[in-house]
Write a protein that holds these residues in place. Structure first.
Motif, mmCIF file in Angstrom:
data_model
loop_
_atom_site.group_PDB
_atom_site.id
_atom_site.type_symbol
_atom_site.label_atom_id
_atom_site.label_comp_id
_atom_site.label_asym_id
_atom_site.label_seq_id
_atom_site.Cartn_x
_atom_site.Cartn_y
_atom_site.Cartn_z
ATOM 1 N N LYS A 290 0.813 -1.068 0.113
ATOM 2 C CA LYS A 290 0.018 0.028 -0.086
ATOM 3 C C LYS A 290 0.859 1.099 0.081
ATOM 4 N N GLU A 291 0.244 2.347 -0.557
ATOM 5 C CA GLU A 291 1.233 3.573 -0.707
ATOM 6 C C GLU A 291 0.133 4.801 -0.521
ATOM 7 N N VAL A 292 0.600 5.878 -0.098
ATOM 8 C CA VAL A 292 -0.185 6.979 -0.200
ATOM 9 C C VAL A 292 0.622 8.129 -0.505
ATOM 10 N N HIS A 293 0.191 8.922 -1.636
ATOM 11 C CA HIS A 293 1.021 10.052 -2.249
ATOM 12 C C HIS A 293 0.710 11.228 -1.534
ATOM 13 N N VAL A 294 1.440 11.943 -0.762
ATOM 14 C CA VAL A 294 1.010 13.168 -0.208
ATOM 15 C C VAL A 294 1.704 14.304 -0.941
ATOM 16 N N TYR A 295 0.944 15.465 -1.030
ATOM 17 C CA TYR A 295 1.515 16.663 -1.671
ATOM 18 C C TYR A 295 1.111 17.790 -0.863
ATOM 19 N N ALA A 296 2.460 18.529 -0.295
ATOM 20 C CA ALA A 296 1.989 19.587 0.969
ATOM 21 C C ALA A 296 3.079 20.643 0.629
ATOM 22 N N PHE A 297 3.005 21.705 1.501
ATOM 23 C CA PHE A 297 4.108 22.813 1.397
ATOM 24 C C PHE A 297 5.329 22.077 2.018
ATOM 25 N N GLY A 298 6.511 22.919 1.498
ATOM 26 C CA GLY A 298 7.647 22.225 1.949
ATOM 27 C C GLY A 298 7.829 22.423 3.304
ATOM 28 N N ASP A 299 8.604 21.073 4.027
ATOM 29 C CA ASP A 299 8.832 21.524 5.502
ATOM 30 C C ASP A 299 7.681 21.568 6.220
ATOM 31 N N TYR A 300 6.684 21.136 5.983
ATOM 32 C CA TYR A 300 5.322 21.207 6.610
ATOM 33 C C TYR A 300 5.191 20.193 7.649
ATOM 34 N N ILE A 301 5.968 19.047 7.656
ATOM 35 C CA ILE A 301 5.588 17.969 8.478
ATOM 36 C C ILE A 301 6.902 17.398 8.979
ATOM 37 N N ASP A 302 6.886 17.081 10.367
ATOM 38 C CA ASP A 302 8.306 16.616 10.855
ATOM 39 C C ASP A 302 8.433 15.109 9.956
ATOM 40 N N PRO A 303 9.787 15.100 9.555
ATOM 41 C CA PRO A 303 10.003 13.815 8.822
ATOM 42 C C PRO A 303 10.013 12.644 9.712
ATOM 43 N N ALA A 304 10.443 12.786 10.869
ATOM 44 C CA ALA A 304 10.057 11.625 11.843
ATOM 45 C C ALA A 304 8.689 10.847 11.809
ATOM 46 N N LEU A 305 7.558 11.746 11.473
ATOM 47 C CA LEU A 305 6.393 11.175 11.490
ATOM 48 C C LEU A 305 6.084 10.381 10.345
ATOM 49 N N ILE A 306 6.736 10.709 9.119
ATOM 50 C CA ILE A 306 6.473 9.725 8.207
ATOM 51 C C ILE A 306 6.914 8.273 8.294
ATOM 52 N N LYS A 307 8.238 8.058 9.017
ATOM 53 C CA LYS A 307 8.744 6.816 9.349
ATOM 54 C C LYS A 307 7.511 6.242 10.573
ATOM 55 N N GLU A 308 6.899 7.068 11.423
ATOM 56 C CA GLU A 308 6.068 6.450 12.469
ATOM 57 C C GLU A 308 4.880 5.972 11.645
ATOM 58 N N PHE A 309 4.330 6.949 10.756
ATOM 59 C CA PHE A 309 3.098 6.529 10.036
ATOM 60 C C PHE A 309 3.262 5.062 9.441
ATOM 61 N N GLU A 310 4.566 4.855 8.703
ATOM 62 C CA GLU A 310 4.756 3.617 8.012
ATOM 63 C C GLU A 310 4.812 2.452 8.511
#
Length: 611
Positions: A290-310
């Motif tokens: 499964k994948e989710v393609h996210v499109y957002a303003f630059g540097d708007y999300i803590d990169p650590a949260l991406i790993k946590e979500f995965e």
């Protein structure tokens, strides 16, 4: 004396070239986020850089695309030179003239034309389209590097090799190749350098989640470039310096075999660095596919949260960023790249809804919606009636930040204070049409969303009157001007205030009495989204209390989550800045989508003021 003059001149030239880089390197070791204040030595930005998946992926993409494009372009370019050499003089001149056109052509024309070509032929923008684009613009540079070496070769040598029984391929390898090798190497290095440096063509031909170093830096301007990128720039500069120094010094003293060994070691070093980057950029998600393609303003999300979500969901995140909502709009409108969930501003959400480009949110898949403060859901109804299409992510107000060491606290209360002559040369205004025009409109008692030509004309004239008092028109850099002391007053978003106060305490923030602009950046799902279940899972994750707190600490922008509001309730000053009371909110309004005719009016008077 003459020798001293030459030395001074050389030193000045070197300082001109390298002083900016040295300053950047210096601040990469700064404890502070600011480039204006030194607060102590720290390696934390290097640690953050290595743990930032987006940066590691950008490095990997940059160098793999550059290596592949340079190698393929060198092969094609060299083969093209062989063919050109076999042509008649007139044909050769025509081909070389055509080869020079892409070199003189503007990058933006090349980028847009390649993007349109890919879309016209039904080719989805991706890593591959960037590679094809880089090969395309690199080939002319290779031809220009290799062709002069072919011109220097005597045809008699090659013919003699054939007469002695060599095959054409063997004769080329033994006779021609050694003579043209310097041109081939130069062409490869030039193509590699041009690919690494390219931004414009990459920007127009990249697909979802494909960032290079240049596009990543560009996309982060909405909330400012973080010092992690200073650390990245330092690492790149030092690595290049060491490679070049080692290669040049060692090669000058070594024989042929030793030179080959040195090149082998350097090649191995590059491979190891790339492998390390690939490892650090690797996804930690599950293997569900499964994948989710996210499109957002630059540097708007803590990169650590991406790993946590995965790790939590087993869904791989493909993150892509943009600078402005206007940049995002044609991508979603034309469907050139498919995204599952986007984060964009209020007025653009309204525009996407009006054009039937968004899918309704399924709240049964988002139980964490209960963590959002209801008041901010009600505010979001100004652009999304019934909260059908958008879920708030961040929220904030536009106000005035000023240095209380220079200006007594409480002295600034109105937008009209920015027109006072005693503040001449100390004011930073936004460089944004709707925001800057909105300030003048509010100062005159009008709505941000007026469509009256008379009111817009009056606002433009008022801004023109203020021009001589303004130190600079800037967006993200406004905070650094305040921290560095080059300006004393800046129009700024409330999320920047906490950032600034971490570095400098004596700063006051006020939402002017005439009222101001408030914004809501919200999550929405494009109608063309292919992974809607994953999109809902992502939105639900971002609404978790713990997730909201982590992101709040990273961004310092207001996140209308109950956990964030509760965390600042004990600090009345923070609460007033991040979540102002009803009296302030009643005087504020959000930007609305006014339609093409009104947009043209705003543009007309904005250009009149700017000129």
């Amino acid at each position: 004396m003459k020798k001293l003059g030459k030395s001074i001149y050389l030193i000045l030239v070197l300082l001109f070239l390298y002083l900016p880089i040295l300053i950047l390197m210096f601040f990469s070791f700064n404890e502070s986020k600011s480039m204006s204040l030194w607060t102590g030595f720290s390696l934390k930005w290097y640690k953050e850089m290595l743990s930032n998946t987006m940066i590691m992926e950008a490095i990997w993409n940059t160098f793999t695309i550059a290596l592949a494009a340079a190698a393929i372009a060198t092969l094609i370019g060299t083969a093209a030179c062989i063919g050109i050499m076999a042509m008649k003089k007139r044909s050769e001149n025509v081909i070389m003239a055509l080869n020079n056109i892409p070199l003189l052509n503007a990058d933006i024309v090349t980028g847009i034309s390649l993007m349109m070509a890919f879309i016209a032929f039904g080719i989805s923008l991706s890593w591959g389209t960037v590679l094809l684009a880089h090969i395309t613009f690199s080939i002319p540079y290779v031809i220009l590097s290799v062709m002069p070496k072919f011109k220097q070769i005597s045809g008699n040598t090659y013919e003699a090799a054939l007469d002695l029984g060599a095959t054409p391929l063997y004769a080329f390898y033994k006779v021609v190749l050694p003579d043209i090798r310097p041109g081939i190497v130069s062409g490869f290095l030039l193509a590699f350098t041009m690919s690494v440096d390219d931004f414009v063509i990459t920007h127009f031909t990249r697909g979802a989640g494909i960032n290079t170093i240049s596009t990543l830096i560009y996309s982060q301007v909405k909330v400012g470039i973080r010092p992690t990128l200073f650390a990245l720039s330092t690492v790149i500069f030092v690595t290049v310096l060491l490679v070049l120094t080692t290669s040049n010094v060692a090669s000058a003293k070594a024989g042929g075999k030793t030179k080959k060994r040195i090149m082998a070691v350097l090649t191995a070093l590059v491979i190891c660095l790339l492998c390390g980057t690939l490892y650090l950029s690797g996804s930690t998600g599950g293997n569900t596919g499964k994948e989710v393609h996210v499109y957002a303003f630059g540097d708007y999300i803590d990169p650590a949260l991406i790993k946590e979500f995965e790790q939590e969901t087993g869904i791989s995140v493909v993150m892509d960023t943009f600078d402005t909502a206007e940049e995002m709009y044609p991508v979603i409108k034309n469907g050139s790249v498919n995204y599952d969930v986007i984060c964009v501003s209020d007025y653009m959400i309204e525009k996407l809804i009006s054009e039937d480009l968004l899918a309704e949110v399924d709240y049964s898949s988002i139980p964490n919606i209960s963590n959002l403060e209801k008041k901010y859901l009600q505010l979001a109804e100004s652009f999304d009636s019934g909260n059908k299409y958008a879920v708030p992510h961040t929220w904030g107000t536009l106000g005035i930040l000023y240095d209380t060491d220079k200006i007594p606290e409480g002295e600034i209360t109105s937008w009209n204070d920015l027109w006072k002559t005693e503040y001449a040369g100390r004011i930073v205004m936004p460089d944004s049409m709707r925001d800057t025009m909105g300030i003048a409109l509010k100062a005159k008692g009008y709505s941000l969303n007026t469509v009256s030509e008379a009111e817009l004309s009056e606002a433009a004239a008022y801004l023109t009157e203020q021009k001589s008092l303004v130190y600079k028109y800037a967006n993200d850099s406004a905070r650094d001007m305040i921290l560095g002391g080059s300006a004393d007053i800046a129009v700024i978003w409330n999320g920047e205030v906490l950032y600034c106060r971490e570095e400098k305490e004596n700063l006051a923030y006020v939402v002017p009495k005439e009222g101001s602009e408030y914004f809501t950046d919200a999550w929405a799902i494009p109608k063309a989204a292919k992974n809607r279940d994953s999109a809902h899972a992502w939105i639900n994750f971002m609404l978790e209390k713990e997730t909201a707190m982590i992101n709040f600490d990273y961004l310092t922008y207001s996140i209308p989550n109950i956990s964030v509001i509760d965390s600042v309730k004990g600090d009345s000053d923070k609460m007033d800045i991040l979540f102002p009371d009803e009296i302030v909110l009643k005087q504020c309004e959000s930007l609305r989508n006014l339609g093409a005719e009104a947009d043209d009016l705003f543009t007309k008077y904005w250009k009149k003021f700017k000129s």
